[in-house]
Every structure is written in C-alpha cells, then in structure tokens.
Design an enzyme around this catalytic site. Structure first.
Site, PDB file in Angstrom:
ATOM      1  N   HIS A 293       0.893  -1.136  -0.032  1.00 46.27           N
ATOM      2  CA  HIS A 293      -0.043  -0.040   0.016  1.00 46.27           C
ATOM      3  C   HIS A 293       0.691   1.160   0.055  1.00 46.27           C
ATOM      4  O   HIS A 293       2.005   1.238   0.200  1.00 46.27           O
ATOM      5  CB  HIS A 293      -0.845  -0.163   1.205  1.00 46.27           C
ATOM      6  CG  HIS A 293      -0.100   0.120   2.614  1.00 46.27           C
ATOM      7  ND1 HIS A 293       0.297  -0.862   3.129  1.00 46.27           N
ATOM      8  CD2 HIS A 293       0.119   1.328   3.222  1.00 46.27           C
ATOM      9  CE1 HIS A 293       0.967  -0.363   4.351  1.00 46.27           C
ATOM     10  NE2 HIS A 293       0.928   0.958   4.406  1.00 46.27           N
TER      11      HIS A 293
ATOM     12  N   HIS B  87      -6.058  -1.708   5.129  1.00 45.06           N
ATOM     13  CA  HIS B  87      -6.168  -0.709   4.051  1.00 45.06           C
ATOM     14  C   HIS B  87      -5.202  -0.919   2.633  1.00 45.06           C
ATOM     15  O   HIS B  87      -4.409  -1.792   2.481  1.00 45.06           O
ATOM     16  CB  HIS B  87      -5.334   0.622   4.613  1.00 45.06           C
ATOM     17  CG  HIS B  87      -3.870   0.554   5.383  1.00 45.06           C
ATOM     18  ND1 HIS B  87      -3.492  -0.756   5.857  1.00 45.06           N
ATOM     19  CD2 HIS B  87      -2.793   1.369   5.126  1.00 45.06           C
ATOM     20  CE1 HIS B  87      -2.045  -0.528   5.917  1.00 45.06           C
ATOM     21  NE2 HIS B  87      -1.671   0.779   5.840  1.00 45.06           N
TER      22      HIS B  87
ATOM     23  N   HIS C 149       4.530   7.343   2.456  1.00 43.39           N
ATOM     24  CA  HIS C 149       5.430   6.201   2.389  1.00 43.39           C
ATOM     25  C   HIS C 149       4.816   5.183   1.348  1.00 43.39           C
ATOM     26  O   HIS C 149       3.692   5.219   1.143  1.00 43.39           O
ATOM     27  CB  HIS C 149       5.834   5.626   3.817  1.00 43.39           C
ATOM     28  CG  HIS C 149       4.407   4.747   4.494  1.00 43.39           C
ATOM     29  ND1 HIS C 149       3.681   5.693   5.290  1.00 43.39           N
ATOM     30  CD2 HIS C 149       3.795   3.699   4.372  1.00 43.39           C
ATOM     31  CE1 HIS C 149       2.723   4.835   5.671  1.00 43.39           C
ATOM     32  NE2 HIS C 149       2.586   3.761   5.146  1.00 43.39           N
TER      33      HIS C 149
ATOM     34  N   HIS D  32       1.227  -0.009  14.917  1.00 48.55           N
ATOM     35  CA  HIS D  32      -0.059   0.910  14.898  1.00 48.55           C
ATOM     36  C   HIS D  32      -1.146   0.448  15.456  1.00 48.55           C
ATOM     37  O   HIS D  32      -1.587  -0.770  15.667  1.00 48.55           O
ATOM     38  CB  HIS D  32      -0.250   0.897  13.461  1.00 48.55           C
ATOM     39  CG  HIS D  32       0.716   1.599  12.421  1.00 48.55           C
ATOM     40  ND1 HIS D  32       1.163   2.855  12.744  1.00 48.55           N
ATOM     41  CD2 HIS D  32       1.252   1.054  11.395  1.00 48.55           C
ATOM     42  CE1 HIS D  32       2.085   3.064  11.616  1.00 48.55           C
ATOM     43  NE2 HIS D  32       2.228   1.956  11.046  1.00 48.55           N
TER      44      HIS D  32
ATOM     45  N   TYR E 135       9.635   2.295  10.001  1.00 51.10           N
ATOM     46  CA  TYR E 135       9.801   3.093   8.883  1.00 51.10           C
ATOM     47  C   TYR E 135      11.157   3.734   8.608  1.00 51.10           C
ATOM     48  O   TYR E 135      11.916   3.993   9.647  1.00 51.10           O
ATOM     49  CB  TYR E 135       8.703   4.410   9.215  1.00 51.10           C
ATOM     50  CG  TYR E 135       7.250   4.412   9.314  1.00 51.10           C
ATOM     51  CD1 TYR E 135       6.839   4.590   8.147  1.00 51.10           C
ATOM     52  CD2 TYR E 135       6.740   3.668  10.414  1.00 51.10           C
ATOM     53  CE1 TYR E 135       5.556   4.153   8.010  1.00 51.10           C
ATOM     54  CE2 TYR E 135       5.461   3.565  10.230  1.00 51.10           C
ATOM     55  CZ  TYR E 135       4.617   3.625   8.908  1.00 51.10           C
ATOM     56  OH  TYR E 135       3.386   3.527   8.993  1.00 51.10           O
TER      57      TYR E 135
ATOM     58  N   GLU F 121       8.147   1.572   4.356  1.00 52.63           N
ATOM     59  CA  GLU F 121       7.644   0.800   5.566  1.00 52.63           C
ATOM     60  C   GLU F 121       7.857  -0.469   5.134  1.00 52.63           C
ATOM     61  O   GLU F 121       7.360  -0.969   4.247  1.00 52.63           O
ATOM     62  CB  GLU F 121       6.053   1.418   5.781  1.00 52.63           C
ATOM     63  CG  GLU F 121       5.511   0.398   7.011  1.00 52.63           C
ATOM     64  CD  GLU F 121       3.960   0.505   7.207  1.00 52.63           C
ATOM     65  OE1 GLU F 121       3.342   0.962   6.330  1.00 52.63           O
ATOM     66  OE2 GLU F 121       3.642   0.454   8.300  1.00 52.63           O
TER      67      GLU F 121
HETATM   68 FE   LIG Z   1       1.581   2.035   5.935  1.00 54.20          FE
END
Ligand SMILES: [Fe+2]
Length: 306
Positions: free
Chosen positions: A153, A198, A213, A245, A254, A264
């Site tokens: 992503h 996501h 990112h 997260h 990161y 990431e």
């Molecule tokens: Fe991400």
C-alpha cells in the site's frame, strides 16, 4: 467470487535521485528483484513471490516523490466501467497505451482531489522469478534483505481529504476502514478495496501530491526485527520503529530510501470485511492510534514527505 472491480494496489512509480543507489537499496535491502529496465531508464522491480510483471517502478528525476499509484482490476471491461463512473463523478480520465510499461496492459488515469495520479489496469504479464502454478515452492528464490513479500500500500499527503474519500467510495467502491477525526475535521482515512485493513491511506496536508510512504509486507514480527537489524547494519536512515500501529494494527518500521522517500515494512493487520463499520480515532487517542507502543507521534512522521 466476491472480490471484483478494483482488486488491489498493483504498482507504484517512485521518483529517485540516484538510480544505482535506489536499485541497490530496493533489491539488496528491501529484498526485491529487478525484472526489467526500460529504454527511458526506468527500472522495474518486484518481490519473487509476486506473479505480475512488476510492483515498483523507479524513475530518475530531480525531485523525489511519487508519480502514480496503479491499482489492478479484475477484468478489462472494468476499465470502461470505471472510466464512466470517474467521468460521471466529475474527474477527467486519460488513457495510457499497453506497453508504456513493460508487461502491463492499457491503463486509465485520473488525478484525485489530493493531487495524486491514480491509474487502473487489468492486464499484466507474469515475470520470473515467481512461485509458478504447478507444485509451487514456498519461495522461488531464497529470501534476501528484508525479504519483502509484496508491495502492499501507500500513504499519501494532500488537501481535500473528505472529497477524496467521497470519490473513492462512490466512484471506485473503496470502503473506509479507519478514520482520524479531529475537532477541525478529518485528518486521515484508511481505505480498503479488498480484505486488508488498507490499500491506500490519505492524510490532510496543504501541499498536493506528496508521498508519505510506500509499504512492503513481511512475514511476521520476527521479520520486522530482522529488517531493523539490516537498517542498523547498513546505516539506513530510520524514522521510527520497530513499533505497532493502533490503526490497522500492523507491526512496523519506517525508514528512508537513498533519495529520501519514506518506506515501511510491516507485518500483521486485521482482516477487513466490507460490512465492518469505520473505526474512528479522535484527538484523545491519536498517539496510540499511530504508534501504539510510544503512544505519541514523532515530528518527522508528521512533517517529512517527498
Ligand atoms: Fe503504511
């Protein structure tokens, strides 16, 4: 088959300042393989576990950042379907011929309200190495570097977050898995077109078209630790992590490529279903939402974009 239309992120075209340094970083450190180099100097990469021709395109430029994010659709007629819906929504659509990138069929493209170019395509050749379809091994090539399994992503920064969310929901059938609501409005949205938490995320930012990112999926939390070892061993510029997260629940680290683009690598995250209600975070728990262990944001994560 429940999944149709826009299936998943297909490839990202990233601008880099120094091509040899970028290729070394994405192959040796991230663990991708180079599958092609175009006559115009663009370099095409993917994980050995990915079947499609490539998932990352590197383009040498004077400024780092992102050129486009392309999403793969199930079938060619989806492109006509989404062209009609995007145009009905009010955005202009242009066409990119098959073969403009090696191994990729025709694409349609449009610029969304955050200033980012989004493309859709349906046809991609396979490239070697890939696991094959008959008696596939667990990996076709010994994992190397951080052993990225796939491009997963991107998170991008720009204005008009509410309008962009509305467009992705109404014109492209994405769902909003998570959202940050601050007293002055929506700060960020995490959107899914499939069953991941996501596939693209947007954060409010005054400048359009910025990259926060691109993310690669790793096998597990141990692999995130191994990535941290590589980052220190090779003095890669780090942003934050390993951490986790609250939003999407991924275990993450990161760092920056040699051009300053943030990358990431992460593992985990929950399974998303389209009937799930949007998970909302507010200003009281924002730190925990972004970095679950630190429970606070770092300044670079909020402000450094390319
Ligand atoms: Fe991400």
């Amino acid at each position: 088959m429940a999944l149709n239309g826009v299936l998943r992120p297909g490839f990202a075209q990233i601008r880099v300042l120094d091509m040899p340094a970028a290729v070394e970083f994405y192959t040796k450190r991230i663990g991708l393989v180079q599958v092609a180099e175009g006559a115009d100097g663009r370099v095409y990469l993917k994980s050995a576990e990915e079947y499609d021709h490539h998932s990352i395109v590197l383009r040498r430029a004077g400024e780092a950042g992102i050129d486009l994010l392309a999403f793969k659709c199930l079938k060619d007629s989806d492109l006509d379907h989404f062209q009609q819906r995007v145009e009905s929504y009010g955005l202009g659509v242009d066409h990119v011929s098959a073969g403009e990138q090696p191994g990729v069929g025709r694409r349609i493209g449009f610029t969304v309200q955050t200033g980012h170019r989004i493309e859709l395509y349906a046809d991609a050749d396979e490239s070697a190495p890939n696991p094959g379809h008959l008696n596939p091994e667990i990996w076709p090539l010994e994992p190397h570097g951080m052993a990225a399994r796939r491009y997963d992503h991107a998170l991008v920064y720009g204005p008009n977050i509410d309008q962009t969310l509305d467009f992705f929901e109404k014109a492209l059938d994405f769902k909003c898995a998570e959202r940050i609501d601050l007293p002055d409005g929506t700060l960020a949205v995490w959107l899914s077109c499939g069953m991941k938490a996501h596939d693209i995320a947007f954060v409010k930012h005054p400048e359009p078209g910025k990259l926060h990112h691109v993310a690669f999926e790793l096998k597990d939390w141990n692999a995130v630790g191994h990535a941290a070892d590589i980052i220190t061993r090779f003095d890669v510029s780090i942003d934050i992590g390993p951490t986790r997260h609250g939003i999407t629940q991924g275990q993450t680290i990161y760092f920056f490529d040699p051009s300053g683009n943030r990358c990431e690598v992460f593992a985990g995250g929950y399974t998303y279903y389209p009937d799930l209600k949007t998970r909302v975070w507010d200003e009281t728990q924002l730190g925990k939402g972004i970095f679950y262990y630190e429970r606070q944001l770092n300044e670079a994560f909020l402000s450094v974009v390319t």
